[in-house]
Design an enzyme around this catalytic site. Sequence first.
Site, PDB file in Angstrom:
ATOM      1  N   HIS A 255       0.165 -16.503   2.071  1.00  0.00           N
ATOM      2  CA  HIS A 255       1.643 -17.052   1.657  1.00  0.00           C
ATOM      3  C   HIS A 255       1.858 -15.998   0.490  1.00  0.00           C
ATOM      4  O   HIS A 255       0.982 -15.826  -0.252  1.00  0.00           O
ATOM      5  CB  HIS A 255       1.383 -18.708   1.189  1.00  0.00           C
TER       6      HIS A 255
ATOM      7  N   CYS B  96       0.596 -18.470   8.500  1.00  0.00           N
ATOM      8  CA  CYS B  96      -0.123 -19.623   8.488  1.00  0.00           C
ATOM      9  C   CYS B  96      -0.177 -20.361   9.671  1.00  0.00           C
ATOM     10  O   CYS B  96      -0.715 -19.774  10.641  1.00  0.00           O
ATOM     11  CB  CYS B  96       0.201 -20.418   7.200  1.00  0.00           C
TER      12      CYS B  96
END
Length: 491
Positions: free
Chosen positions: A433, A331
Amino acid sequence: MKSIMVVGTTSHAGKSLLTTAICRILSRRGWRVAPFKGQNMALNAYVTANGGEIGYAQAVQAWAAGVVPWVEMNPILLKPQGDMTSQVIIRGRPVGKVNAADYYEQYFEIGWRAIEESLQHLGTEFDLIVCEGAGSPAEINLKHRDLTNMRVAKHLNASTILVVDIDRGGAFAHVVGTLELLEPDERLLIKGIVINKFRGQRSLLEPGIKWLQERTGIPVVGVIPYLQELFPAEDSLDLMERKPQKAQTDLNITVIRLPRIANFTDFDPLESEPTVSVKYISPKHDLGHPDAVIIPGTKTTIADLILLQKSGMAEAIQNYAASGGTVLGICGGYQILGQIIADPEGIEGQAGRYQGLNLLPIRTVITGQKIARQRQVTSNFPQMGLPVNGFEIHQGRSRVEQQADNQAFQPLFDDVNLGLVDSCQSVWGSYLHGLFDNGPWRRAWLNRLRQQRGLKSLPTGVANYREQREQMLDSLATEVENHLDITPFLP
């Protein structure tokens, strides 16, 4: 509305753990249970099936209850982003950014309405709601605007458990002081005290328990031993309280503890691997020579990128990669590994254009519209065809730059927008994630590291982390149930 409330004398008293355990205990007894936390401040978040954000701890509590996480289980999520400001997420959607001084003036009424509506919705779908407070219910300077503790308990007329951490010391003073600072109608809701994190011989505690019950008129319904299981934490302070490093492991993985680190729950599955040691280090510390370096997610990518550069850690990571070391960015960490991060609207602060670590050929633009969604993809690397589930939470859009050699970097998954890996499989980056939750993918990635060390590969036909988490939740519930009398709190 049938409900149980769990409040604590302090932060980290064990509210989340106790709420999680109660959800699993009651679920095993046949109740249809929902967890609830009115307002949560955390950077560990989860994305529900409808694309809404909630605290990761409430997702774990939902799984403990055997139900799917809903945004109503955590209607207000505050995500700190530095400079005393937080992003405000209500019913799963970002609604603005606000500083601490103005938050309650701007969002108190809106927030309480979201809490009431969420509770009403949960009450129509579940037999019982297990609510978790936040911090202490007796912060006298905050009580008039507290959206999470006794205001919720009074709204529900909930039988309330007060939990205290005896490992810190001063437990009896914490309990008595908390009760003294509650209003009479609030104190009447406290039906039991739980002493948590107890080490030692129970008989030596009995005189204190007897005194406490006589002093307060409230029974001690549980003395829970200090539990060693590792459960998802709510904020980065818990990184300081994690279990000691394993004595001897095959692989050592370093995670950079960014100042605004987010979703470090991504690495719980790595910590569960018996042959892997995970170490969190500050950007100011020496990188050393681990088997892999991970740059995790962050709430403010640019600020943490600048800190990496000023501290010298950025250069250390670049040198480590140049020497053949394995680097993974997730991310915000993925964005940091790129060439350029642009913030033309000043979403993260001052508008500008910033040089990344230039280890991946991507350029990122920070935008006001957040992407939050669950994903199901198929891997190209480190092994072709593995199913991978996870979720995205990010405000940047990353574009892969034209490469002179089209084989230099390849898409990590069948969706090119979710990540890249270089031809040597040394530099990895992904927006996903929950990547390591996928057991076969995790083992395949670890086997690349093991191969470099000349170690035998681990079996890849392993279950996903959720199955291990289920066993942990069952173990937690069984242990707590052995030391807690929950019967007085049931309707």
